[in-house]
Design a protein around this motif. Structure first.
Motif, mmCIF file in Angstrom:
data_model
loop_
_atom_site.group_PDB
_atom_site.id
_atom_site.type_symbol
_atom_site.label_atom_id
_atom_site.label_comp_id
_atom_site.label_asym_id
_atom_site.label_seq_id
_atom_site.Cartn_x
_atom_site.Cartn_y
_atom_site.Cartn_z
ATOM 1 N N GLU A 1 37.434 28.542 79.396
ATOM 2 C CA GLU A 1 37.904 27.164 79.573
ATOM 3 C C GLU A 1 38.350 26.537 78.257
ATOM 4 O O GLU A 1 39.093 25.572 78.257
ATOM 5 C CB GLU A 1 36.813 26.322 80.223
ATOM 6 N N ALA A 2 37.863 27.072 77.149
ATOM 7 C CA ALA A 2 38.227 26.611 75.803
ATOM 8 C C ALA A 2 38.010 27.793 74.868
ATOM 9 O O ALA A 2 37.286 28.723 75.221
ATOM 10 C CB ALA A 2 37.338 25.436 75.397
ATOM 11 N N PRO A 3 38.629 27.783 73.694
ATOM 12 C CA PRO A 3 38.382 28.902 72.775
ATOM 13 C C PRO A 3 36.876 29.114 72.592
ATOM 14 O O PRO A 3 36.166 28.180 72.205
ATOM 15 C CB PRO A 3 39.060 28.459 71.476
ATOM 16 N N PRO A 4 36.381 30.317 72.927
ATOM 17 C CA PRO A 4 34.935 30.555 72.869
ATOM 18 C C PRO A 4 34.366 30.427 71.463
ATOM 19 O O PRO A 4 34.983 30.823 70.481
ATOM 20 C CB PRO A 4 34.781 31.989 73.373
ATOM 21 N N SER A 5 33.176 29.860 71.405
ATOM 22 C CA SER A 5 32.430 29.733 70.162
ATOM 23 C C SER A 5 31.127 30.500 70.334
ATOM 24 O O SER A 5 30.357 30.229 71.241
ATOM 25 C CB SER A 5 32.153 28.251 69.887
ATOM 26 N N GLY A 6 30.905 31.472 69.481
ATOM 27 C CA GLY A 6 29.701 32.291 69.594
ATOM 28 C C GLY A 6 29.914 33.425 70.576
ATOM 29 O O GLY A 6 31.038 33.748 70.949
ATOM 30 N N THR A 7 28.815 34.025 70.994
ATOM 31 C CA THR A 7 28.871 35.153 71.916
ATOM 32 C C THR A 7 27.996 34.875 73.135
ATOM 33 O O THR A 7 27.110 34.023 73.092
ATOM 34 C CB THR A 7 28.386 36.454 71.241
ATOM 35 N N THR A 8 28.265 35.597 74.205
ATOM 36 C CA THR A 8 27.418 35.564 75.395
ATOM 37 C C THR A 8 26.316 36.582 75.163
ATOM 38 O O THR A 8 26.597 37.722 74.821
ATOM 39 C CB THR A 8 28.249 35.911 76.647
ATOM 40 N N ARG A 9 25.055 36.144 75.336
ATOM 41 C CA ARG A 9 23.919 37.016 74.970
ATOM 42 C C ARG A 9 22.818 36.968 76.014
ATOM 43 O O ARG A 9 22.649 35.976 76.692
ATOM 44 C CB ARG A 9 23.309 36.552 73.660
ATOM 45 N N GLY A 10 22.059 38.048 76.054
ATOM 46 C CA GLY A 10 20.850 38.112 76.876
ATOM 47 C C GLY A 10 21.140 38.322 78.346
ATOM 48 O O GLY A 10 21.744 37.482 78.984
ATOM 49 N N CYS A 11 20.739 39.453 78.882
ATOM 50 C CA CYS A 11 20.937 39.768 80.293
ATOM 51 C C CYS A 11 19.572 39.884 80.953
ATOM 52 O O CYS A 11 18.733 40.652 80.504
ATOM 53 C CB CYS A 11 21.717 41.073 80.435
ATOM 54 N N ARG A 12 19.363 39.101 81.997
ATOM 55 C CA ARG A 12 18.057 39.061 82.652
ATOM 56 C C ARG A 12 18.159 39.632 84.057
ATOM 57 O O ARG A 12 19.085 39.335 84.801
ATOM 58 C CB ARG A 12 17.533 37.638 82.733
ATOM 59 N N TYR A 13 17.164 40.442 84.394
ATOM 60 C CA TYR A 13 17.007 40.953 85.753
ATOM 61 C C TYR A 13 15.685 40.446 86.305
ATOM 62 O O TYR A 13 14.688 40.357 85.584
ATOM 63 C CB TYR A 13 16.972 42.485 85.760
ATOM 64 N N GLU A 14 15.686 40.111 87.590
ATOM 65 C CA GLU A 14 14.443 39.883 88.316
ATOM 66 C C GLU A 14 14.339 41.002 89.325
ATOM 67 O O GLU A 14 15.329 41.364 89.959
ATOM 68 C CB GLU A 14 14.419 38.516 88.994
ATOM 69 N N TYR A 15 13.137 41.565 89.442
ATOM 70 C CA TYR A 15 12.949 42.671 90.368
ATOM 71 C C TYR A 15 11.538 42.652 90.937
ATOM 72 O O TYR A 15 10.618 42.085 90.357
ATOM 73 C CB TYR A 15 13.245 44.015 89.702
#
Length: 190
Positions: free
Chosen positions: A156-170
């Motif tokens: 939606e806008a020039p990204p700032s930073g990174t996308t981090r952390g992937c969570r699973y529920e199981y």
């Protein structure tokens, strides 16, 4: 001075110990994730896969594009089957909007697409594939999942930073667990 029997003293100490344990468990922020789930921290998923050891990205992205980013492929390192009930990214980069999540069969996409620009010629047509995200996905003990999980992100806008952390529920047995794996996505606009 209070004089009671040894049995009543043991009951009082036991009650105090139970009360202390309950008080401590309600104070730890890690025991209940956002959303009020009763999930406990888990460790059945192997967090040492390729997606946990680097940054996936693109330096020529454009505002308005929609990208798919594959979360780390679930590998059940325990001996007991698990049922994955949800997946999510914890920290989307500023400028990105999470549009949703999907879970797709590796055979349908001819392998694991680490990231894909929606609508490009080499990207899977996710909207035409069966999405397994609304049903539990079973991963047998000691095996790799045949289903991978992905997040759909819009710039939606020039990204700032990174996308981090992937969570699973199981679910494993009757208990619900959650586990966060390392993952990182960097999208840059030019």
């Amino acid at each position: 001075m209070f004089q009671g029997s040894r049995a009543s003293s043991i009951r009082i100490r036991s009650a105090l110990l139970v009360a202390a344990i309950l008080a401590l468990s309600s104070c730890t922020s890690d025991s209940t994730p956002a959303g009020g789930s009763n999930a406990l921290p888990g460790n059945a998923l192997d967090g040492s896969g390729n997606q946990s050891n680097g940054i996936v990205g693109n330096e020529n992205a454009k505002v308005g594009q929609v990208w798919w980013f594959a979360l780390p492929l679930p590998v059940n390192s325990s001996e007991t089957d698990i049922e994955i009930t949800s997946s999510s990214v914890l920290e989307p980069a500023k400028g990105l909007k999470v549009l949703g999540y999907g879970a797709y069969d590796l055979e349908d996409t001819e392998g694991l697409p680490l990231m894909a620009l929606e609508g490009s010629g080499d990207a899977p047509k996710f909207d035409e594939l069966k999405n397994h995200a609304n049903e539990p996905v079973t991963v047998k003990g000691g095996e790799e999942s045949e289903i991978f999980f992905a997040v759909r992100l819009k710039i939606e806008a020039p990204p700032s930073g990174t996308t981090r952390g992937c969570r699973y529920e199981y679910r494993q047995g009757r208990q619900l667990y959650r586990q966060t794996l390392d993952c990182e996505l960097a999208l840059r606009t030019n």
